[in-house]
Write an enzyme that holds these catalytic residues in place. Structure first.
Site, short mmCIF file in Angstrom:
data_model
loop_
_atom_site.label_atom_id
_atom_site.label_comp_id
_atom_site.label_asym_id
_atom_site.label_seq_id
_atom_site.Cartn_x
_atom_site.Cartn_y
_atom_site.Cartn_z
N LEU A 170 40.42 42.98 28.04
CA LEU A 170 39.57 42.08 28.80
C LEU A 170 38.37 42.88 29.28
O LEU A 170 38.49 44.08 29.57
CB LEU A 170 40.31 41.50 30.02
CG LEU A 170 41.50 40.58 29.78
CD1 LEU A 170 42.15 40.21 31.11
CD2 LEU A 170 41.08 39.32 29.03
N ASP A 171 37.21 42.23 29.38
CA ASP A 171 36.04 42.89 29.94
C ASP A 171 36.34 43.37 31.35
O ASP A 171 37.18 42.80 32.05
CB ASP A 171 34.84 41.94 29.99
CG ASP A 171 34.34 41.57 28.60
OD1 ASP A 171 34.69 42.27 27.63
OD2 ASP A 171 33.60 40.58 28.49
N LYS A 172 35.61 44.37 31.80
CA LYS A 172 35.84 44.94 33.12
C LYS A 172 35.77 43.89 34.22
O LYS A 172 36.59 43.87 35.14
CB LYS A 172 34.81 46.05 33.39
CG LYS A 172 34.96 46.72 34.75
CD LYS A 172 33.94 47.83 34.93
CE LYS A 172 34.09 48.49 36.29
NZ LYS A 172 33.11 49.59 36.49
N THR A 192 36.11 40.62 33.87
CA THR A 192 36.96 39.46 33.60
C THR A 192 38.35 39.73 34.14
O THR A 192 38.90 40.81 33.94
CB THR A 192 37.03 39.18 32.09
OG1 THR A 192 35.72 38.95 31.58
CG2 THR A 192 37.90 37.96 31.80
#
Length: 378
Positions: free
Chosen positions: A149-151, A153
């Site tokens: 997951l993106d930082k 998100t």
């Protein structure tokens, strides 16, 4: 897998259910990475490798319960050795354990908070991967990431307990049989309330691969299914997003591409991605639910609670989480109670904005943001 004898003696391993169906050469890569493929091939060719007493080839597949005979030695200089366990502080262990929302024989499911990276990088020293030693017990293998997951998100992050379960989950992700549902707040309201965004993505030139953009000519296929769950007038909407492919920043780029950036996503939406009033400037993208097949059969179906800033924005905009299919069904929710909640939330937001007028004037006044992006028909 049974414990091996010292490498100066013949070793015997009993194949676990986790390694059922794996190729022999792949088994060595998982469990004895210090022994290279060349050595494995030589041992097989000369009959020194045996499974249940029979000769085998590197490409042969193993079955649970079989006994693998491995000759002494074979360690090669420079070959990868198991990663040493990192000693975590009590606070780090507590932080890792606090993220756990479900555990099974094959997986540990976390609710990743926003702001915590999934993996490390040149300037990233604190991340989920660095906390996974908190889940190592005895001689058990170190759990490993299956997806990212993106930082910024938040939400469901699946961790595999063993190499075998990691391979099984990875196959389901790559085969698109895993179902991921995200929640997002977006600026404006799309004219088309439900549909599929089909827009190929590529790295944006000049950004060093840090940003993606729609590239209809040379991009990789990317599809996102979306559905508007509820709206707050014309200024914002709450949407369910389901990625049908797994490109970097896919959901963020696709929503910006149709003119409705995710609230708080300044990287792709610029100033248009921020709402006025008391709505947080953090990104409002959350991996709400994951449904995926388990290695031993059955389904893993898990839901992650919203982070504090996202939940507060939902309340302030009058959105009821029970309206989404990604929430447990509640029979007591009626149109009247929804309307009452939305009205109460709007009143709360109005009072909050009034209370903030003084502090804003004291700071010299807030800069006037650009208006919300208009919806685009597709």
């Amino acid at each position: 897998m049974s414990q091996p004898r010292p490498s100066s003696e013949v070793r015997q391993f009993t194949i676990d259910a986790d390694d059922d169906g794996v190729r022999l050469d792949r088994w060595f890569k998982r469990h004895l990475p210090q022994i290279g493929f060349g050595t494995v091939s030589k041992w097989a060719r000369t009959g020194q490798l045996r499974v249940d007493g029979k000769r085998v080839k590197p490409e042969d597949r193993l079955s649970a319960g079989q006994v693998l005979r491995v000759p002494p030695g074979g360690e090669e200089a420079g070959r990868t050795k198991p990663r040493p366990q990192r000693q975590l502080s009590p606070d780090e262990i507590a932080e890792a354990k606090a993220m756990v929302i479900k555990e099974t024989k094959s997986a540990i499911v976390l609710n990743k908070p926003p702001g915590l990276a999934t993996q490390g990088g040149s300037k990233t020293h604190k991340h989920v991967d660095g906390l996974l030693d908190a889940f190592v017990e005895g001689d058990a293998p170190r759990p490993r990431l299956v997806h990212r997951l993106d930082k910024d998100t938040s939400g469901v992050l699946l961790i595999a307990r063993t190499p075998g379960s990691a391979a099984s989950y990875s196959k389901r992700f790559s085969g698109r049989s895993a179902r991921k549902i995200y929640w997002a707040l977006i600026v404006g309201v799309p004219d088309v309330k439900e549909g599929t965004i089909d827009a190929p993505l590529a790295k944006q030139p000049g950004t060093g691969g840090e940003k993606m953009h729609v590239d209809m000519e040379g991009g990789q296929p990317a599809k996102t299914r979306y559905r508007v769950v509820d709206t707050a007038g014309k200024k914002a909407a709450w949407v369910e997003l389901e990625p049908l492919t797994g490109r970097t920043h896919q959901l963020r780029v696709h929503m910006e591409a149709i003119g409705h950036p995710i609230v708080g996503d300044g990287k792709y939406g610029g100033q248009d991605a921020f709402l006025t009033g008391s709505i947080s400037r953090k990104m409002h993208l959350h991996a709400r639910r994951l449904v995926i097949g388990e290695p031993g059969g059955g389904k893993l179906d898990v839901t992650a609670e919203l982070p504090e800033h996202f939940a507060a924005s939902m309340e302030q905009l009058g959105f009821d989480p029970a309206m989404s299919d990604a929430s447990p069904v509640r029979e007591d929710i009626t149109e009247k109670t929804r309307a009452e909640k939305k009205q109460a939330a709007r009143q709360h937001a109005k009072q909050y904005r009034k209370s903030q007028r003084g502090p804003r004037r004291a700071r010299g006044g807030a800069s006037k943001p650009k208006g919300p992006a208009k919806g685009k028909k597709r």
